[in-house]
Design a protein around this motif. Structure first.
Motif, PDB file in Angstrom:
ATOM      1  N   TYR A   1      58.685  15.802  -9.178  1.00  0.00           N
ATOM      2  CA  TYR A   1      57.401  15.811  -9.874  1.00  0.00           C
ATOM      3  C   TYR A   1      56.600  17.032  -9.458  1.00  0.00           C
ATOM      4  CZ  TYR A   1      57.765  10.975 -11.604  1.00  0.00           C
ATOM      5  OH  TYR A   1      58.150   9.839 -12.270  1.00  0.00           O
ATOM      6  N   ARG A   2      55.749  17.500 -10.353  1.00  0.00           N
ATOM      7  CA  ARG A   2      54.811  18.568 -10.027  1.00  0.00           C
ATOM      8  C   ARG A   2      53.427  18.179 -10.524  1.00  0.00           C
ATOM      9  NH1 ARG A   2      58.070  24.350 -10.793  1.00  0.00           N
ATOM     10  NH2 ARG A   2      60.042  23.594  -9.913  1.00  0.00           N
ATOM     11  N   TYR A   3      52.436  18.486  -9.687  1.00  0.00           N
ATOM     12  CA  TYR A   3      51.048  18.206 -10.051  1.00  0.00           C
ATOM     13  C   TYR A   3      50.287  19.529 -10.097  1.00  0.00           C
ATOM     14  CZ  TYR A   3      46.651  15.737 -10.558  1.00  0.00           C
ATOM     15  OH  TYR A   3      45.453  15.263 -11.066  1.00  0.00           O
ATOM     16  N   PHE A   4      49.596  19.780 -11.218  1.00  0.00           N
ATOM     17  CA  PHE A   4      48.848  21.018 -11.416  1.00  0.00           C
ATOM     18  C   PHE A   4      47.356  20.743 -11.211  1.00  0.00           C
ATOM     19  CE2 PHE A   4      52.874  21.766 -13.302  1.00  0.00           C
ATOM     20  CZ  PHE A   4      53.083  23.151 -13.298  1.00  0.00           C
ATOM     21  N   LEU A   5      46.746  21.561 -10.349  1.00  0.00           N
ATOM     22  CA  LEU A   5      45.357  21.337  -9.942  1.00  0.00           C
ATOM     23  C   LEU A   5      44.522  22.592 -10.163  1.00  0.00           C
ATOM     24  CD1 LEU A   5      43.370  19.353  -8.419  1.00  0.00           C
ATOM     25  CD2 LEU A   5      44.082  20.540  -6.320  1.00  0.00           C
ATOM     26  N   LEU A   6      43.382  22.431 -10.827  1.00  0.00           N
ATOM     27  CA  LEU A   6      42.429  23.513 -11.043  1.00  0.00           C
ATOM     28  C   LEU A   6      41.269  23.396 -10.064  1.00  0.00           C
ATOM     29  CD1 LEU A   6      42.196  23.327 -14.940  1.00  0.00           C
ATOM     30  CD2 LEU A   6      43.145  25.257 -13.660  1.00  0.00           C
ATOM     31  N   GLU A   7      40.673  24.548  -9.720  1.00  0.00           N
ATOM     32  CA  GLU A   7      39.489  24.516  -8.870  1.00  0.00           C
ATOM     33  C   GLU A   7      38.229  24.241  -9.700  1.00  0.00           C
ATOM     34  OE1 GLU A   7      39.283  28.104  -6.594  1.00  0.00           O
ATOM     35  OE2 GLU A   7      41.134  27.670  -5.476  1.00  0.00           O
ATOM     36  N   HIS A   8      38.274  24.601 -10.969  1.00  0.00           N
ATOM     37  CA  HIS A   8      37.119  24.394 -11.856  1.00  0.00           C
ATOM     38  C   HIS A   8      37.615  23.884 -13.210  1.00  0.00           C
ATOM     39  CE1 HIS A   8      34.771  26.543  -8.887  1.00  0.00           C
ATOM     40  NE2 HIS A   8      35.669  27.525  -8.922  1.00  0.00           N
ATOM     41  N   PRO A   9      36.817  23.102 -13.916  1.00  0.00           N
ATOM     42  CA  PRO A   9      37.245  22.564 -15.212  1.00  0.00           C
ATOM     43  C   PRO A   9      37.545  23.671 -16.215  1.00  0.00           C
ATOM     44  CG  PRO A   9      35.271  21.436 -14.412  1.00  0.00           C
ATOM     45  CD  PRO A   9      35.478  22.625 -13.528  1.00  0.00           C
ATOM     46  N   SER A  10      38.480  23.370 -17.121  1.00  0.00           N
ATOM     47  CA  SER A  10      38.854  24.318 -18.167  1.00  0.00           C
ATOM     48  C   SER A  10      38.897  23.590 -19.504  1.00  0.00           C
ATOM     49  CB  SER A  10      40.232  24.916 -17.863  1.00  0.00           C
ATOM     50  OG  SER A  10      40.776  25.560 -19.003  1.00  0.00           O
ATOM     51  N   ALA A  11      38.330  24.223 -20.525  1.00  0.00           N
ATOM     52  CA  ALA A  11      38.350  23.622 -21.862  1.00  0.00           C
ATOM     53  C   ALA A  11      39.764  23.543 -22.418  1.00  0.00           C
ATOM     54  CB  ALA A  11      37.466  24.437 -22.806  1.00  0.00           C
TER      55      ALA A  11
END
Length: 247
Positions: free
Chosen positions: A115-125
């Motif tokens: 499995y891979r989990y993708f994480l952003l530091e700030h929200p993206s539209a």
């Protein structure tokens, strides 16, 4: 005379946003398994029951899901796959079909799942459809220290939702690490099996540590004791992908 049946292995991908998970459910609920079974049954003119390598939760995606089914249809697999993809929603795509020995089972024959989990530091539209968000810059070194603790055989009951058919809570993790990919922090984990929501709970705990809200000792205590902190909720499903299955 009854036609002999073939066992077919499929590799597929899907955007899980609009589905109530992989597994078929009673009632008017859209699931990935249910959509594929309906389409294959329509094409082959027979009841079709498929087995998936991983039972992804509501909203979880897949880049490398594997499923198997038996069919008495003599239709060439290239034509069967083309017909299925023509009828399936655009959010589900079968990438390959091939005949395998009758003993093959997508779930029980698998040696490991990734499995891979993708994480952003700030929200993206745009990217938030396929990523979680931690709303700030995490300490990735701290998160990787926790990831290293996961390698080996452990009882992950504190990082799961119990289910009636769960066959024990021991899992053997062979790889777990965070790395950077463009604007994403990505968590990669591979194990022989996963409990329900296990990856999302682990990610949530590591995010808490990366943001300075959870200590390494507290994370380790949950892993060792099997008792989850009451405030810990699973990371959002949008960021999680079933990436690969090995046999």
């Amino acid at each position: 005379m009854a036609r002999s049946k073939r066992t077919i292995k499929m590799q597929l991908e899907y955007d899980g946003t609009g589905y109530s998970g992989w597994q078929r459910q009673l009632g008017a609920v859209m699931t990935v398994q249910g959509e594929i079974e309906q389409v294959l049954g329509r094409i082959t003119q027979e009841p079709v029951s498929i087995d998936g390598a991983g039972r992804t939760d509501r909203g979880v995606h897949a880049r490398g899901q594997v499923a198997s089914f038996a069919t008495g249809s003599p239709m060439p697999l290239g034509r069967l796959m083309y017909s299925a993809n023509s009828l399936l929603p655009s959010t589900i795509r079968i990438n390959s079909m091939r005949q395998v020995p009758e003993s093959f089972h997508a779930r029980f024959s698998a040696r490991s799942r990734e499995y891979r989990y993708f994480l952003l530091e700030h929200p993206s539209a745009i990217d938030s459809r396929f990523a979680g968000c931690c709303y700030g810059r995490p300490d990735v070194a701290a998160m990787n220290r926790l990831a290293e603790m996961l390698v080996g055989t452990h009882d992950f009951v504190a990082f799961s939702k119990e289910t009636p058919d769960q066959q024990g809570t021991l899992c053997t993790v062979t790889e777990a690490r965070w790395y950077r990919y463009g604007r994403f922090h990505v968590f990669h984990i591979e194990a022989n099996r996963f409990l329900r929501s296990m990856v999302r709970f682990l990610v949530a705990g590591m995010i808490e540590a990366g943001m300075g809200r959870l200590g390494q000792e507290d994370f380790n205590a949950m892993l060792e004791s099997g008792c989850r902190r009451p405030h810990l909720k699973p990371a959002v499903a949008t960021g999680l992908f079933l990436w690969n299955v090995r046999y």
